[in-house]
Design an enzyme around this catalytic site. Structure first.
Site, PDB file in Angstrom:
ATOM      1  N   TYR A 116       4.773   6.681  11.183  1.00 57.33           N
ATOM      2  CA  TYR A 116       3.535   7.057  10.499  1.00 57.33           C
ATOM      3  C   TYR A 116       2.382   7.091  11.475  1.00 57.33           C
ATOM      4  O   TYR A 116       2.259   6.218  12.322  1.00 57.33           O
ATOM      5  CB  TYR A 116       3.142   6.032   9.424  1.00 57.33           C
ATOM      6  N   TYR A 152       0.836  -1.226   0.000  1.00 55.26           N
ATOM      7  CA  TYR A 152       0.000   0.000   0.000  1.00 55.26           C
ATOM      8  C   TYR A 152       0.866   1.270   0.000  1.00 55.26           C
ATOM      9  O   TYR A 152       0.827   2.061  -0.956  1.00 55.26           O
ATOM     10  CB  TYR A 152      -0.927  -0.071   1.223  1.00 55.26           C
ATOM     11  N   LYS A 201       8.454  -3.019  15.848  1.00 52.80           N
ATOM     12  CA  LYS A 201       8.879  -1.686  15.381  1.00 52.80           C
ATOM     13  C   LYS A 201       9.842  -1.054  16.387  1.00 52.80           C
ATOM     14  O   LYS A 201      10.862  -0.477  16.012  1.00 52.80           O
ATOM     15  CB  LYS A 201       7.663  -0.776  15.172  1.00 52.80           C
ATOM     16  N   SER A 207       6.164   3.370  13.247  1.00 51.99           N
ATOM     17  CA  SER A 207       4.732   3.619  13.436  1.00 51.99           C
ATOM     18  C   SER A 207       4.493   4.409  14.712  1.00 51.99           C
ATOM     19  O   SER A 207       5.252   4.278  15.683  1.00 51.99           O
ATOM     20  CB  SER A 207       4.042   2.262  13.541  1.00 51.99           C
ATOM     21  N   TYR A 257       3.290  -6.631  17.162  1.00 51.48           N
ATOM     22  CA  TYR A 257       3.621  -5.819  15.974  1.00 51.48           C
ATOM     23  C   TYR A 257       4.365  -4.559  16.394  1.00 51.48           C
ATOM     24  O   TYR A 257       5.427  -4.224  15.858  1.00 51.48           O
ATOM     25  CB  TYR A 257       2.334  -5.453  15.211  1.00 51.48           C
ATOM     26  N   ARG A 310      -7.977   9.840  15.812  1.00 49.81           N
ATOM     27  CA  ARG A 310      -6.685   9.505  15.197  1.00 49.81           C
ATOM     28  C   ARG A 310      -6.259  10.604  14.226  1.00 49.81           C
ATOM     29  O   ARG A 310      -7.080  11.374  13.733  1.00 49.81           O
ATOM     30  CB  ARG A 310      -6.789   8.194  14.385  1.00 49.81           C
ATOM     31  N   ARG A 355     -12.664  -1.796  21.400  1.00 49.89           N
ATOM     32  CA  ARG A 355     -11.775  -2.864  20.937  1.00 49.89           C
ATOM     33  C   ARG A 355     -10.606  -2.946  21.929  1.00 49.89           C
ATOM     34  O   ARG A 355      -9.957  -1.924  22.181  1.00 49.89           O
ATOM     35  CB  ARG A 355     -11.277  -2.527  19.533  1.00 49.89           C
TER      36      ARG A 355
HETATM   37  P1  NAD Z   1       1.532  -3.633   3.052  1.00 45.41           P
HETATM   38  O1  NAD Z   1       1.285  -4.938   3.685  1.00 45.41           O
HETATM   39  O2  NAD Z   1       0.539  -3.127   2.070  1.00 45.41           O
HETATM   40  O3  NAD Z   1       2.971  -3.619   2.350  1.00 45.41           O
HETATM   41  C1  NAD Z   1       4.046  -4.391   2.812  1.00 45.41           C
HETATM   42  C2  NAD Z   1       4.631  -5.109   1.610  1.00 45.41           C
HETATM   43  O4  NAD Z   1       5.769  -5.863   2.053  1.00 45.41           O
HETATM   44  C3  NAD Z   1       3.666  -6.084   0.961  1.00 45.41           C
HETATM   45  O5  NAD Z   1       3.665  -5.877  -0.433  1.00 45.41           O
HETATM   46  C4  NAD Z   1       4.235  -7.468   1.304  1.00 45.41           C
HETATM   47  O6  NAD Z   1       3.981  -8.408   0.270  1.00 45.41           O
HETATM   48  C5  NAD Z   1       5.702  -7.165   1.465  1.00 45.41           C
HETATM   49  N1  NAD Z   1       6.450  -8.046   2.372  1.00 45.41           N
HETATM   50  C6  NAD Z   1       6.182  -8.348   3.668  1.00 45.41           C
HETATM   51  N2  NAD Z   1       7.164  -9.114   4.167  1.00 45.41           N
HETATM   52  C7  NAD Z   1       8.090  -9.284   3.188  1.00 45.41           C
HETATM   53  C8  NAD Z   1       9.329  -9.946   3.101  1.00 45.41           C
HETATM   54  N3  NAD Z   1       9.841 -10.623   4.129  1.00 45.41           N
HETATM   55  N4  NAD Z   1      10.001  -9.902   1.927  1.00 45.41           N
HETATM   56  C9  NAD Z   1       9.507  -9.222   0.862  1.00 45.41           C
HETATM   57  N5  NAD Z   1       8.336  -8.566   0.882  1.00 45.41           N
HETATM   58  C10 NAD Z   1       7.644  -8.605   2.038  1.00 45.41           C
HETATM   59  O7  NAD Z   1       1.735  -2.570   4.243  1.00 45.41           O
HETATM   60  P2  NAD Z   1       1.793  -0.982   4.186  1.00 45.41           P
HETATM   61  O8  NAD Z   1       0.536  -0.471   4.785  1.00 45.41           O
HETATM   62  O9  NAD Z   1       2.214  -0.542   2.856  1.00 45.41           O
HETATM   63  O10 NAD Z   1       2.946  -0.736   5.258  1.00 45.41           O
HETATM   64  C11 NAD Z   1       4.296  -0.610   4.864  1.00 45.41           C
HETATM   65  C12 NAD Z   1       5.146  -0.477   6.117  1.00 45.41           C
HETATM   66  O11 NAD Z   1       4.670   0.633   6.884  1.00 45.41           O
HETATM   67  C13 NAD Z   1       5.100  -1.690   7.026  1.00 45.41           C
HETATM   68  O12 NAD Z   1       6.388  -1.902   7.578  1.00 45.41           O
HETATM   69  C14 NAD Z   1       4.126  -1.269   8.103  1.00 45.41           C
HETATM   70  O13 NAD Z   1       4.374  -1.921   9.313  1.00 45.41           O
HETATM   71  C15 NAD Z   1       4.405   0.214   8.209  1.00 45.41           C
HETATM   72  N6  NAD Z   1       3.271   0.975   8.752  1.00 45.41           N
HETATM   73  C16 NAD Z   1       2.044   0.881   8.153  1.00 45.41           C
HETATM   74  C17 NAD Z   1       0.962   1.577   8.696  1.00 45.41           C
HETATM   75  C18 NAD Z   1      -0.419   1.470   8.089  1.00 45.41           C
HETATM   76  O14 NAD Z   1      -1.390   1.808   8.775  1.00 45.41           O
HETATM   77  N7  NAD Z   1      -0.565   1.046   6.842  1.00 45.41           N
HETATM   78  C19 NAD Z   1       1.131   2.382   9.827  1.00 45.41           C
HETATM   79  C20 NAD Z   1       2.406   2.476  10.395  1.00 45.41           C
HETATM   80  C21 NAD Z   1       3.470   1.761   9.838  1.00 45.41           C
HETATM   81  N1  UFG Z   2     -12.417   1.603  14.512  1.00 40.67           N
HETATM   82  C1  UFG Z   2     -13.759   1.353  14.630  1.00 40.67           C
HETATM   83  N2  UFG Z   2     -14.283   0.336  13.896  1.00 40.67           N
HETATM   84  C2  UFG Z   2     -13.543  -0.435  13.059  1.00 40.67           C
HETATM   85  C3  UFG Z   2     -12.163  -0.168  12.944  1.00 40.67           C
HETATM   86  C4  UFG Z   2     -11.632   0.857  13.705  1.00 40.67           C
HETATM   87  O1  UFG Z   2     -14.469   2.029  15.384  1.00 40.67           O
HETATM   88  O2  UFG Z   2     -14.091  -1.355  12.422  1.00 40.67           O
HETATM   89  C5  UFG Z   2     -11.827   2.731  15.280  1.00 40.67           C
HETATM   90  C6  UFG Z   2     -10.758   2.311  16.258  1.00 40.67           C
HETATM   91  O3  UFG Z   2     -11.327   1.959  17.501  1.00 40.67           O
HETATM   92  C7  UFG Z   2      -9.899   3.572  16.321  1.00 40.67           C
HETATM   93  C8  UFG Z   2     -10.002   4.162  14.913  1.00 40.67           C
HETATM   94  O4  UFG Z   2     -11.181   3.585  14.357  1.00 40.67           O
HETATM   95  O5  UFG Z   2     -10.449   4.486  17.237  1.00 40.67           O
HETATM   96  C9  UFG Z   2      -8.822   3.821  14.027  1.00 40.67           C
HETATM   97  O6  UFG Z   2      -8.612   2.420  14.025  1.00 40.67           O
HETATM   98  P1  UFG Z   2      -7.642   1.703  12.972  1.00 40.67           P
HETATM   99  O7  UFG Z   2      -7.742   0.236  13.236  1.00 40.67           O
HETATM  100  O8  UFG Z   2      -7.948   2.180  11.606  1.00 40.67           O
HETATM  101  O9  UFG Z   2      -6.204   2.286  13.342  1.00 40.67           O
HETATM  102  P2  UFG Z   2      -5.366   2.220  14.703  1.00 40.67           P
HETATM  103  O10 UFG Z   2      -5.143   3.627  15.125  1.00 40.67           O
HETATM  104  O11 UFG Z   2      -5.970   1.305  15.675  1.00 40.67           O
HETATM  105  O12 UFG Z   2      -4.011   1.556  14.217  1.00 40.67           O
HETATM  106  C10 UFG Z   2      -3.365   1.929  12.998  1.00 40.67           C
HETATM  107  C11 UFG Z   2      -2.598   0.734  12.439  1.00 40.67           C
HETATM  108  C12 UFG Z   2      -1.446   0.396  13.358  1.00 40.67           C
HETATM  109  C13 UFG Z   2      -0.589   1.609  13.562  1.00 40.67           C
HETATM  110  C14 UFG Z   2      -1.412   2.757  14.100  1.00 40.67           C
HETATM  111  C15 UFG Z   2      -0.590   4.007  14.224  1.00 40.67           C
HETATM  112  O13 UFG Z   2      -3.447  -0.388  12.324  1.00 40.67           O
HETATM  113  O14 UFG Z   2      -0.667  -0.591  12.742  1.00 40.67           O
HETATM  114  O15 UFG Z   2      -2.510   3.020  13.209  1.00 40.67           O
HETATM  115  O16 UFG Z   2       0.042   4.270  13.027  1.00 40.67           O
HETATM  116  F1  UFG Z   2       0.377   1.306  14.442  1.00 40.67           F
END
Ligand code: NAD
Ligand code: UFG
Length: 332
Positions: free
Chosen positions: A176, A11, A152, A124, A148, A230, A291
């Site tokens: 992020y 993503y 990090k 994160s 998770y 958030r 949750r």
């Molecule tokens: P994502 O799952 O869409 O992307 C991660 C990609 O890494 C995927 O394409 C997956 O196939 C690939 N992958 C995973 N393990 C691998 C490995 N061992 N070798 C090769 N490829 C591998 O996730 P994203 O939302 O794009 O997140 C990217 C990064 O940002 C992650 O490290 C995630 O923890 C971090 N992050 C995401 C969020 C969020 O809410 N999306 C928030 C904070 C941090």
């Molecule tokens: N929420 C709902 N209903 C749902 C899903 C979420 O009410 O079906 C609420 C949650 O309680 C929270 C808010 O929406 O108050 C956001 O929830 P998310 O699950 O979308 O996001 P979080 O803040 O819980 O966590 C996300 C990522 C984590 C990351 C964090 C900070 O999932 O990996 O943001 O970056 F660490």
């Protein structure tokens, strides 16, 4: 400059590849498609009219990583690859520790042996645990509430030790907040196959009729309307932060930490309301129990990223809601 993007078909990675290509960087991706699909590569090409070099495989595979660094003259790395689902990490902690730590250690070993020491890492806001004050600054206490998040925090520690051991490294740790939205083309975005854990993908699936009703997890928090607050950030803004981080690691050594958020907090109900208004669709919801593990409120102080990286988010909540919906409607 040639940038290796691990997890580049995911993503945030795919959006970052688009920004890199549009800004004249060469891009090499390594991804094992554990959470993405090969067609993302075609979409990146369609958006940018540029080619990426792609390696399918696992970042934990040292032989493959050595091959990539032998074959490509990599200047810097953006490391996205990793698992990210909080709930799954509670059920399968070893899988999370193995993948997230092993991929990072393997990557850093191979970078080191090829004398490539510029790294941007996806951390994160989860590393701030349950913050005592808001908005969150980079020097706030760190703690985690799930495996998770612990991966990090552990990786942040590993990268710090690495820099202490060898001051030639230049590392930007990006924390992020909550990335949502999609590229304005509607070609790349986030559309999980399973029932989504995160708010925005869930809302979208309710809006399209794939899911019946959003559960709002609690309305008794000490927040503006009782629902969780958030800092939602448009994924394209977030991606642009990576280009600024690349510029930073290219121009200085050290390790530093940056909040990538907007500084604005929106409640769950505000997101639902904005989404409905912007897209002209109804989102059914019901209030349910909290949750487990959720915190009430979380938003960034993004001023350090503004000062040091010259980066700030530009897109507002309407664009985030509109772009998230457009992507899913185009790709249903
Ligand atoms: P994502 O799952 O869409 O992307 C991660 C990609 O890494 C995927 O394409 C997956 O196939 C690939 N992958 C995973 N393990 C691998 C490995 N061992 N070798 C090769 N490829 C591998 O996730 P994203 O939302 O794009 O997140 C990217 C990064 O940002 C992650 O490290 C995630 O923890 C971090 N992050 C995401 C969020 C969020 O809410 N999306 C928030 C904070 C941090
Ligand atoms: N929420 C709902 N209903 C749902 C899903 C979420 O009410 O079906 C609420 C949650 O309680 C929270 C808010 O929406 O108050 C956001 O929830 P998310 O699950 O979308 O996001 P979080 O803040 O819980 O966590 C996300 C990522 C984590 C990351 C964090 C900070 O999932 O990996 O943001 O970056 F660490």
């Amino acid at each position: 400059m040639k940038i290796l993007v691990t997890g580049g078909t995911g993503y945030i990675g795919s959006h970052t590849c688009v920004e890199l290509l549009n800004n004249g960087y060469e891009v090499v991706i390594v991804d094992n498609f554990s959470n993405s699909k090969p067609d993302v590569l075609d979409k990146i090409k369609e958006i940018t009219s540029k080619d990426v070099i792609f390696y399918e495989g696992d970042v934990c595979d040292k032989e493959l990583m050595n091959k990539i660094f032998d074959e490509q003259k990599i200047d810097a790395v953006i490391h996205f690859a990793g698992y990210k689902a909080v709930g799954e990490s509670v059920k399968l902690p070893l899988m999370y520790y193995r993948n997230n730590l092993d991929s990072t250690i393997t990557l850093c070993e191979v970078m080191s042996s090829h004398n490539v020491k510029k790294l941007v890492f996806s951390s994160s806001a989860t590393v701030y645990g349950s913050p005592k004050n808001l908005p969150i600054k980079e020097d706030f206490p760190l703690s985690t509430t799930n495996p998770y998040g612990t991966t990090k925090l552990m990786i942040e520690g590993i990268l710090k030790d690495l820099y202490i051991s060898d001051n030639e490294w230049s590392i930007a740790v990006l924390r992020y907040f909550n990335p949502i939205g999609a590229h304005e083309s509607g070609l790349i975005g986030e559309n999980p196959n399973d029932i989504p854990n995160n708010l925005m993908p869930y809302i979208v699936k309710v809006a399209t009729g794939e899911l019946e009703c959003l559960s709002v997890f609690g309305n008794d928090y000490d927040t503006k309307d009782g629902t969780g607050v958030r800092d939602y950030i448009h994924v394209v803004d977030l991606s642009k932060g990576h280009l600024k981080a690349i510029e930073k690691v290219n121009s200085s050594n050290g390790i530093d930490y940056y909040n990538l958020g907007t500084g604005n907090g929106y409640s769950v109900l505000e997101i639902v309301e904005n989404f409905s208004k912007v897209n002209g669709v109804k989102v059914n919801y019901k209030i349910t129990d909290r949750r487990p593990g959720d915190i009430a409120e979380c938003y960034a102080d993004p001023s350090y990223a503004k000062e040091k990286l010259d980066w700030a988010a530009e897109k507002g909540i309407e664009e985030m809601c509109r772009d998230a919906y457009r992507f899913v409607m185009r790709n249903k």
